[in-house]
Design an enzyme around this catalytic site. Structure first.
Site, short mmCIF file in Angstrom:
data_model
loop_
_atom_site.label_atom_id
_atom_site.label_comp_id
_atom_site.label_asym_id
_atom_site.label_seq_id
_atom_site.Cartn_x
_atom_site.Cartn_y
_atom_site.Cartn_z
N ASN A 26 2.90 -0.32 -14.79
CA ASN A 26 1.63 -0.71 -15.43
C ASN A 26 0.77 0.52 -15.57
O ASN A 26 0.80 1.40 -14.69
CB ASN A 26 0.83 -1.69 -14.55
CG ASN A 26 1.59 -2.96 -14.28
OD1 ASN A 26 2.20 -3.53 -15.17
ND2 ASN A 26 1.55 -3.40 -13.03
N ASN A 76 5.33 3.00 -8.84
CA ASN A 76 4.70 3.69 -7.70
C ASN A 76 5.72 3.97 -6.61
O ASN A 76 5.75 5.04 -6.00
CB ASN A 76 3.57 2.85 -7.10
CG ASN A 76 2.39 2.68 -8.03
OD1 ASN A 76 2.22 3.47 -8.96
ND2 ASN A 76 1.57 1.68 -7.78
N GLU A 111 7.13 -7.88 -9.75
CA GLU A 111 6.35 -7.79 -11.00
C GLU A 111 7.27 -7.82 -12.22
O GLU A 111 6.84 -7.51 -13.32
CB GLU A 111 5.48 -6.53 -11.00
CG GLU A 111 4.25 -6.68 -10.12
CD GLU A 111 3.30 -5.50 -10.18
OE1 GLU A 111 2.13 -5.69 -9.86
OE2 GLU A 111 3.73 -4.38 -10.53
N LEU A 118 0.73 -5.25 8.27
CA LEU A 118 -0.42 -5.97 8.86
C LEU A 118 -1.72 -5.20 8.72
O LEU A 118 -2.61 -5.34 9.57
CB LEU A 118 -0.13 -6.23 10.34
CG LEU A 118 1.11 -7.06 10.66
CD1 LEU A 118 1.41 -7.04 12.14
CD2 LEU A 118 0.93 -8.50 10.17
N ALA A 157 -4.59 -2.90 9.27
CA ALA A 157 -5.06 -2.03 10.36
C ALA A 157 -4.16 -2.07 11.59
O ALA A 157 -4.10 -1.11 12.36
CB ALA A 157 -6.47 -2.43 10.75
N ASP A 191 3.03 0.23 -1.65
CA ASP A 191 4.11 0.88 -2.40
C ASP A 191 4.58 2.14 -1.69
O ASP A 191 5.79 2.40 -1.58
CB ASP A 191 3.63 1.22 -3.82
CG ASP A 191 3.20 -0.01 -4.59
OD1 ASP A 191 3.76 -1.10 -4.31
OD2 ASP A 191 2.31 0.09 -5.44
#
Ligand code: RIB
Length: 312
Positions: A11, A43, A141, A224, A226, A255
């Site tokens: 994208n 990415n 995607e 997860l 942090a 990514d």
């Protein structure tokens, strides 16, 4: 050299930076606007190439300026574009992105265009590259049927498969059985475990992860935020803390993480070392704005890991 095939999206990211996100019906002032290459698949391909892997990208872009820019980026990064199709009827995917400067968090809309037309035949055209790869890496995607086909082909050739189930959608048992490493975030894990399970939100990652595991040798790596990432298998559940950095833009961090994991596993590293490489790649990516543009090189990642080790 580790060989990775990425089956996924491109994208053009249209990113606006603002002090805080607008609420529905509200207009806020932005401080900056940047156009740059993105898409979860691309990415991950760019990040893996910068980490030193030999990368083939399997995807579709339109016959338009954004498609030209995608190819130019991949060629600059040394990514094999033999299996990229220029779609005659659909525009290259675009992703308007809002980044909130006060938190570095983002909100994304993807308009997938040509990505939606990536077909099992397009994957078959990459059979030689897939057969000789160490790892096949995919996301969601592009059509699920195409991802399913790519995973099947990879398994037929004995290739290790990683599926980053983003953006989340429910997946069949037959598809999940083809995935060696599944890398959802917490929201994606909840969706994959099942919306109908109203208790799922209150259960531990380990419990939910175990319910999702489709076969004995499968591994879940749940990101997860942090807290880091939790690896869940039938016999083990381990939390691997992330590195603490000053984040300016978290877009593309997942990514970067997936690319680091793929490269680590493709290089034959043990899982804890592969997750460490993934965490370091993710951490460095959030210290810079943008998505593909923020992916670190292998030298940057190694230097970061050395200094993290020195600091204990
Ligand atoms: O993961 C970040 C990516 O999600 C962005 O580059 C955007 O294109 C969307 O695909």
């Amino acid at each position: 050299m580790a060989k990775i095939v990425v089956v996924g999206s491109f994208n053009m990211d249209l990113t606006s930076y603002m002090e805080r996100m607008p609420r529905p019906g509200e207009t806020v002032h932005g401080s900056r606007f940047v156009t740059g290459p993105g898409g979860k698949g691309s990415n991950q391909a760019v990040a893996a190439a910068r980490l030193g892997a030999q990368v083939t990208f399997v995807g579709r872009v339109g016959q338009d300026t954004f498609g030209d820019m995608a190819l130019a980026q991949w060629q600059r990064e040394g990514i094999n574009t033999r299996c990229v199709v220029r779609d005659p009827d659909r525009a290259t995917g675009v992703a308007p992105i809002f980044v909130e400067e006060s938190t570095a968090e983002n909100a994304i809309v993807v308009v997938l265009g040509a990505n939606n037309a990536l077909s099992p035949d397009d994957v078959d055209a990459a059979q030689a590259e897939i057969a000789s790869a160490d790892v096949l890496l995919a996301q969601l995607e592009v059509p699920v049927a195409t991802v399913h086909h790519a995973l099947e082909l990879a398994k037929r050739h004995g290739v290790l498969t990683i599926l980053n189930p983003a953006p989340a959608t429910s997946l069949s048992e037959s598809l999940l059985r083809l995935v060696d490493y599944l890398t959802p975030n917490e929201t994606e894990l909840d969706l994959l475990v099942g919306d109908s399970d109203t208790a799922a939100a209150d259960q531990s990652i380990e419990f939910k992860g175990r319910r999702l595991l489709a076969f004995d040798g499968q591994t879940l790596v749940v990101t997860l935020g942090a807290q880091g990432a939790q690896r869940v298998t039938r016999n083990d559940s381990t939390l691997i803390p992330r590195f603490d950095v000053e984040a300016v833009d978290t877009t593309g961090a997942g990514d970067a993480f997936n690319a680091g994991l793929a490269v680590g596993l493709a290089e034959g590293k043990p899982w804890d070392q592969a997750v460490r490489l993934a965490h370091a790649t993710g951490a460095l990516s959030v210290t810079k704005p943008g998505t593909a543009a923020s992916m670190p090189t292998r030298a940057e990642v190694e230097a970061f890991l050395r200094s993290a080790t020195r600091q204990g």
